[in-house]
Enzyme design. Structure first.
Site, PDB file in Angstrom:
ATOM      1  N   TYR A  46       7.464 -63.474  18.181  1.00  0.00           N
ATOM      2  CA  TYR A  46       7.160 -63.123  16.804  1.00  0.00           C
ATOM      3  C   TYR A  46       6.300 -64.178  16.146  1.00  0.00           C
ATOM      4  O   TYR A  46       6.479 -65.379  16.359  1.00  0.00           O
ATOM      5  CB  TYR A  46       8.440 -63.046  15.975  1.00  0.00           C
ATOM      6  CG  TYR A  46       9.345 -61.909  16.278  1.00  0.00           C
ATOM      7  CD1 TYR A  46       8.871 -60.613  16.398  1.00  0.00           C
ATOM      8  CD2 TYR A  46      10.702 -62.130  16.415  1.00  0.00           C
ATOM      9  CE1 TYR A  46       9.735 -59.574  16.645  1.00  0.00           C
ATOM     10  CE2 TYR A  46      11.574 -61.090  16.659  1.00  0.00           C
ATOM     11  CZ  TYR A  46      11.090 -59.818  16.772  1.00  0.00           C
ATOM     12  OH  TYR A  46      11.954 -58.796  17.009  1.00  0.00           O
ATOM     13  N   HIS A 202      13.969 -54.496   6.964  1.00  0.00           N
ATOM     14  CA  HIS A 202      13.812 -55.219   8.220  1.00  0.00           C
ATOM     15  C   HIS A 202      15.155 -55.690   8.786  1.00  0.00           C
ATOM     16  O   HIS A 202      15.170 -56.426   9.778  1.00  0.00           O
ATOM     17  CB  HIS A 202      12.882 -56.423   8.028  1.00  0.00           C
ATOM     18  CG  HIS A 202      11.443 -56.032   7.887  1.00  0.00           C
ATOM     19  ND1 HIS A 202      10.769 -56.051   6.690  1.00  0.00           N
ATOM     20  CD2 HIS A 202      10.544 -55.567   8.801  1.00  0.00           C
ATOM     21  CE1 HIS A 202       9.521 -55.644   6.869  1.00  0.00           C
ATOM     22  NE2 HIS A 202       9.352 -55.337   8.133  1.00  0.00           N
ATOM     23  N   ARG A 232      -2.149 -56.583  10.767  1.00  0.00           N
ATOM     24  CA  ARG A 232      -1.501 -57.238  11.891  1.00  0.00           C
ATOM     25  C   ARG A 232      -1.249 -56.202  12.969  1.00  0.00           C
ATOM     26  O   ARG A 232      -1.341 -54.997  12.718  1.00  0.00           O
ATOM     27  CB  ARG A 232      -0.186 -57.908  11.486  1.00  0.00           C
ATOM     28  CG  ARG A 232       0.896 -56.908  11.087  1.00  0.00           C
ATOM     29  CD  ARG A 232       2.162 -57.603  10.650  1.00  0.00           C
ATOM     30  NE  ARG A 232       2.864 -58.224  11.750  1.00  0.00           N
ATOM     31  CZ  ARG A 232       3.884 -57.656  12.409  1.00  0.00           C
ATOM     32  NH1 ARG A 232       4.319 -56.466  12.073  1.00  0.00           N
ATOM     33  NH2 ARG A 232       4.477 -58.280  13.404  1.00  0.00           N
ATOM     34  N   ASN A 234       1.492 -54.817  15.937  1.00  0.00           N
ATOM     35  CA  ASN A 234       2.850 -54.837  16.437  1.00  0.00           C
ATOM     36  C   ASN A 234       2.867 -53.957  17.684  1.00  0.00           C
ATOM     37  O   ASN A 234       1.953 -53.172  17.905  1.00  0.00           O
ATOM     38  CB  ASN A 234       3.809 -54.307  15.377  1.00  0.00           C
ATOM     39  CG  ASN A 234       5.257 -54.606  15.698  1.00  0.00           C
ATOM     40  OD1 ASN A 234       5.553 -55.489  16.495  1.00  0.00           O
ATOM     41  ND2 ASN A 234       6.160 -53.867  15.078  1.00  0.00           N
ATOM     42  N   GLU A 274       0.897 -50.713  17.185  1.00  0.00           N
ATOM     43  CA  GLU A 274       0.729 -50.340  15.785  1.00  0.00           C
ATOM     44  C   GLU A 274      -0.277 -51.273  15.134  1.00  0.00           C
ATOM     45  O   GLU A 274      -0.070 -52.485  15.125  1.00  0.00           O
ATOM     46  CB  GLU A 274       2.058 -50.453  15.034  1.00  0.00           C
ATOM     47  CG  GLU A 274       3.105 -49.470  15.494  1.00  0.00           C
ATOM     48  CD  GLU A 274       4.459 -49.705  14.835  1.00  0.00           C
ATOM     49  OE1 GLU A 274       5.348 -48.862  15.013  1.00  0.00           O
ATOM     50  OE2 GLU A 274       4.640 -50.737  14.156  1.00  0.00           O
ATOM     51  N   TYR A 325      15.878 -54.619  21.831  1.00  0.00           N
ATOM     52  CA  TYR A 325      15.500 -54.072  20.528  1.00  0.00           C
ATOM     53  C   TYR A 325      14.354 -53.073  20.675  1.00  0.00           C
ATOM     54  O   TYR A 325      14.319 -52.033  20.022  1.00  0.00           O
ATOM     55  CB  TYR A 325      15.097 -55.204  19.582  1.00  0.00           C
ATOM     56  CG  TYR A 325      14.493 -54.712  18.286  1.00  0.00           C
ATOM     57  CD1 TYR A 325      15.268 -53.988  17.373  1.00  0.00           C
ATOM     58  CD2 TYR A 325      13.167 -54.941  17.981  1.00  0.00           C
ATOM     59  CE1 TYR A 325      14.728 -53.517  16.198  1.00  0.00           C
ATOM     60  CE2 TYR A 325      12.610 -54.470  16.805  1.00  0.00           C
ATOM     61  CZ  TYR A 325      13.396 -53.757  15.917  1.00  0.00           C
ATOM     62  OH  TYR A 325      12.835 -53.287  14.765  1.00  0.00           O
ATOM     63  N   LYS A 326      13.436 -53.375  21.574  1.00  0.00           N
ATOM     64  CA  LYS A 326      12.298 -52.483  21.777  1.00  0.00           C
ATOM     65  C   LYS A 326      12.652 -51.313  22.697  1.00  0.00           C
ATOM     66  O   LYS A 326      11.816 -50.443  22.937  1.00  0.00           O
ATOM     67  CB  LYS A 326      11.106 -53.271  22.335  1.00  0.00           C
ATOM     68  CG  LYS A 326      10.484 -54.233  21.293  1.00  0.00           C
ATOM     69  CD  LYS A 326       9.323 -55.001  21.880  1.00  0.00           C
ATOM     70  CE  LYS A 326       8.761 -56.045  20.886  1.00  0.00           C
ATOM     71  NZ  LYS A 326       8.074 -55.424  19.728  1.00  0.00           N
TER      72      LYS A 326
END
Lengths: 355, 191
Positions: A46, A202, A232, A234, A274, A325-326
């Site tokens: 991150y 979030h 940005r 993602n 994204e 998480y992904k």
């Protein structure tokens, strides 16, 4: 208004393809070359990886503020299907109507300026005339009068623009997710998150809270200026080229994650990127948060040797909690085995772009 | 208890002297926290309205002084009255909620929807740490969920309770527990 998704009558640039059922989506060679590959080095962690949303190289995904590509017509057809099945994917709290008009203005002026062959906008005071040739739409309406459009202004314009859109209200030194249209999301629910502030929505993201990421990003965004949008990247991964990986439908698409075999990785496993961009809006002082999804198959990705090498290394070294998480845990090993032959151990050049 | 950022932090009831009026909504034994918070503050009680979920025929609890006291037989009936009192509330009214987690979830969503924010709302948890959960698939709401995973009472999908809370809905998110391995459920755990 005529709304014809008749692909035989659209310019041939736009692909006739699906993001569900028989999943015929794929990228042309030109589309692969312009894919917004999100890794500028061989590992991922991150970061508040924000940059000015300035024009990128010609033909790249960031050449224009709003990117319309060969998947446009098919993506808009998929959005219409999602909304027909679940109207809660598009919601707006009552105080957001001014921001909705701001968004309509931003998208229509951008699209008409940068893609004059497909869109045109004529303005005579508040009397506007919008033409969308790929979707066969010709609409005259009064700016500021929602009764002159077939949908609310946000829904009207975003049914004609690729990407999910959220409108963030700014008050109490925070940003509030008070409107949006979200039909191509990576496992988050607009209906559930509507009305939350920046820190709340979030909430489920691991690690980043402890790293202070969201506090810093929020502080930055509260000072976003008109005319100085930012962006940005993602990323996550998706099995099958499915745009609608919503929690609402997770009981339907979750099983896809168990269908990856060594034989089908190249076609089934997709890197999902994204391109997130944020604009300050002039009348409402709200912020547009756009989340534009790009999909690329593993077999398409490895046609760029640098990307094949790099993605193998990123995926191999990703910490377990981020992989969880992904949602990659089920098929990560199979994908890594498939990618390994494309990583000869050679060094990769810095930066995102193909060599 | 999780540490998630979307989760509301229940505190202590804290009636402010300067509030123009106090509107209280309590469920069951939550009324004891109300009595404790207002103890010795008869001036505040004289401009307080108390909406209480309590059985038909139950006595008015002691220690509420001159407060207007309204008893309702169920959470639904109490929240209907609470919403009506909120709609008539004057500027400067402070709102206080006491009861189970699921009650606080639902009642605070009512208060938030009426524009009560910040110091205007105080809360206190008393009773079981059960949660109010919304099934993300069918949007059905379920009160008093004590364990995860559990089957949605509306659509039957097995749900895990995700650590994500919506103030607007007053509920945690329930998400299919076995989408990637149908019928295989993690061991049940209590909240």
């Amino acid at each position: 208004m005529s709304l014809a998704f008749d692909l035989s009558r659209t310019p041939s640039f736009f692909r006739d393809e699906t993001f569900r059922g028989d999943f015929t989506f794929e990228n042309s060679p030109e589309s692969i070359r312009r894919f917004p590959f999100p890794f500028d080095r061989d590992q991922y962690m991150y970061a508040v990886n924000i940059e000015q949303h300035m024009p990128g190289p010609p033909k790249s995904a960031t050449a224009f503020p709003i990117d319309i590509d060969e998947h446009y017509v098919a993506e808009m057809a998929d959005r219409a299907k999602v909304l027909a099945e679940d109207p809660l994917r598009c919601q707006s709290l009552p105080h957001m109507i001014t921001a909705e008009w701001d968004l309509l203005e931003l998208l229509m002026t951008s699209m008409a300026r940068d893609y004059p062959q497909w869109f045109s906008l004529h303005r005579d005071g508040d009397r506007w005339h919008w033409v969308n040739r790929p979707l066969g739409i010709d609409q005259r309406f009064t700016f500021g009068d929602a009764a002159t459009l077939p949908y609310g202004p946000m829904e009207y314009v975003t049914r004609q623009c690729q990407g999910d859109f959220c409108l963030l209200d700014q008050r109490d030194d925070n940003l509030w997710l008070d409107a949006g249209i979200v039909t191509s999301q990576a496992d988050w629910s607009l209906d559930f998150d509507l009305g939350m502030n920046f820190i709340e929505w979030h909430g489920p993201v691991p690690r980043a809270h402890d790293m202070g990421i969201f506090e810093r990003a929020l502080k930055f965004l509260l000072n976003l200026q008109i005319g100085r949008p930012i962006r940005r990247l993602n990323w996550t991964m998706t099995i099958n080229p499915r745009l609608d990986t919503s929690p609402e439908n997770y009981h339907r698409w979750g099983i896809d994650r168990t269908t990856v075999t060594p034989e089908n990785v190249g076609d089934k496993v997709h890197l999902r990127v994204e391109l997130q961009a944020l604009w300050r809006l002039p009348r409402s002082n709200a912020i547009v948060f756009s989340i534009r999804c790009y999909l690329i198959k593993m077999r398409e990705l490895v046609t760029v040797p640098k990307w094949g090498r790099r993605f193998h290394r990123v995926l191999r070294d990703l910490p377990a909690d981020l992989a969880d998480y992904k949602g990659l845990t089920n098929y990560r090993a199979t994908t890594l085995e498939w990618l390994a032959p494309y990583d000869d151990g050679a060094p990769t050049s810095p930066g995102f772009f193909p060599d | 208890m999780s540490e998630i950022t979307s989760r509301p932090i229940w505190g202590k009831l804290d009636p402010a002297d300067q509030a123009s009026a106090h509107l209280v909504c309590a469920e069951g034994h939550g009324i004891e926290a109300v009595v404790a918070a207002f103890a010795g503050r008869d001036g505040l009680l004289s401009r307080a309205t108390v909406v209480h979920v309590a059985p038909v025929g139950a006595a008015r609890p002691a220690g509420l002084g001159g407060a207007a006291y309204h008893r309702h037989p169920s959470r639904a009936t109490a929240l209907t009255a609470f919403r009506a009192h909120l709609a008539r509330a004057k500027m400067g009214t402070q709102v206080h909620l006491a009861g189970s987690e699921a009650f606080l979830d639902e009642a605070s969503a009512v208060a938030v929807a009426c524009g009560i924010v910040g110091d205007g709302l105080t809360t206190e948890l008393s009773g079981p740490a059960t949660r109010r959960v919304q099934c993300v698939h069918c949007k059905g709401m379920m009160d008093e969920v004590a364990v995860t995973p559990f089957a949605c009472s509306h659509c039957g999908i097995n749900l895990t309770v995700r650590d994500h809370y919506s103030r607007r809905l007053g509920a945690f998110m329930g998400v299919c527990a076995d989408a990637e391995a149908p019928g295989v459920l993690p061991a049940a755990s209590r909240f």
